[in-house]
Design a protein around this motif. Structure first.
Motif, short mmCIF file in Angstrom:
data_model
loop_
_atom_site.label_atom_id
_atom_site.label_comp_id
_atom_site.label_asym_id
_atom_site.label_seq_id
_atom_site.Cartn_x
_atom_site.Cartn_y
_atom_site.Cartn_z
N ILE A 182 0.83 -1.21 0.00
CA ILE A 182 0.00 0.00 0.00
C ILE A 182 0.86 1.26 0.00
N ALA A 228 -5.64 0.16 3.46
CA ALA A 228 -5.56 0.97 2.24
C ALA A 228 -6.46 2.20 2.35
N ALA A 233 -5.19 5.30 -0.18
CA ALA A 233 -4.75 4.71 -1.45
C ALA A 233 -5.81 4.90 -2.53
#
Length: 275
Positions: A182, A228, A233
């Motif tokens: 990530i 994430a 992300a």
């Protein structure tokens, strides 16, 4: 939170020998669904020596040159006023493929990093086989190395290393691997994929499970996507379609539920591929 996607960036054709349909079949299905983008990203070919060693189901170099590229160009040109058709391959990051990456990048719009094998000495271990903690970290390091080349726009099923893990086997090694992947994706502005085919295969093989009333899978693995999401992300949902009717099917809707229950923010476009 947006979950209704109008795009798919991970799509396979008959050339991979474990899927149905050609690019035209998928493009027509995408148009009928009102999609703005469909990317054809079949498994890229291996050099002949590597293919002989691994015997992976995918197109040959000759099929890539003589069939795949022409098929993609015809779909792009035929439907340029109806939908954005992107040309790509899903390919592993392996030293044996270094000479092919420049060719793929020249011929195509982008590459998807889909790591199905681990290079261990002179051997190649399938990601679907039982993995040790060492294997999981090798997978993470391999994916990070691929991301850091700058050659890939998307990482397919980034937490596929969890496929054989039971629900109580998410541990500090998994957390370490997740953070490595990530963090590298965020740093290099690479998008991560929530993979619908993982949901499909989990139901087929009865691997789905529930935690605190929420559904979870080996992949997509909720613990991975919690990290994430917390880090901001870039995330997309892809069908990883191996047949045209698997674009936006019941398993896509189950994936929407997974995303909604997890409070995960997903995008409808991939940075660098859509204006």
């Amino acid at each position: 939170m947006k979950t209704e996607i109008k795009s798919n960036y991970h799509t396979h054709t008959f050339l991979c020998k474990h899927a149905l349909g050609d690019s035209e079949d998928y493009v027509k299905r995408a148009i009928a669904l009102g999609y703005h983008t469909i990317a054809i990203t079949d498994h890229g070919p291996f050099p002949k020596l590597l293919q002989k060693k691994i015997n992976s189901r995918r197109m040959s170099i000759e099929q890539y040159e003589e069939v795949y590229l022409d098929m993609l160009d015809r779909s792009v040109n035929k439907h340029k006023d109806e939908i954005l058709v992107l040309k790509g391959v899903e390919i592993e990051y392996l030293p044996e493929l270094e000479t092919l990456y420049p060719k793929f990048l020249k011929d195509l719009d982008f590459m998807v990093l889909g790591q199905h094998y681990l290079k261990k000495g002179n051997e190649h271990k399938s990601i679907y086989s039982p993995l040790s903690k060492e294997d999981i970290l090798l997978y993470a390091n391999t994916v990070v190395s691929g991301i850091e080349t700058g050659m890939f726009k998307l990482v397919a099923h980034p937490e596929i290393f969890c496929w054989n893990l039971k629900e109580d086997e998410w541990d500090e090694t998994c957390v370490e691997a997740a953070n490595m992947i990530i963090d590298a994706a965020i740093k290099n502005e690479v998008t991560l994929e929530i993979n619908v085919n993982g949901v499909r295969n989990s139901f087929y093989q009865r691997k789905e499970f529930y935690q605190d009333g929420k559904i979870n899978f080996p992949y997509p693995r909720r613990e991975f996507w919690d990290i994430a999401q917390s880090k901001g992300a870039m995330i997309v949902i892809n069908d990883d379609a191996h047949a045209p009717n698997r674009l936006m099917d019941d398993y896509t809707l189950k994936t929407y539920k997974f995303v909604t229950e997890g409070g995960i923010t997903v995008l409808d476009k991939i940075k660098g591929l859509n204006a």
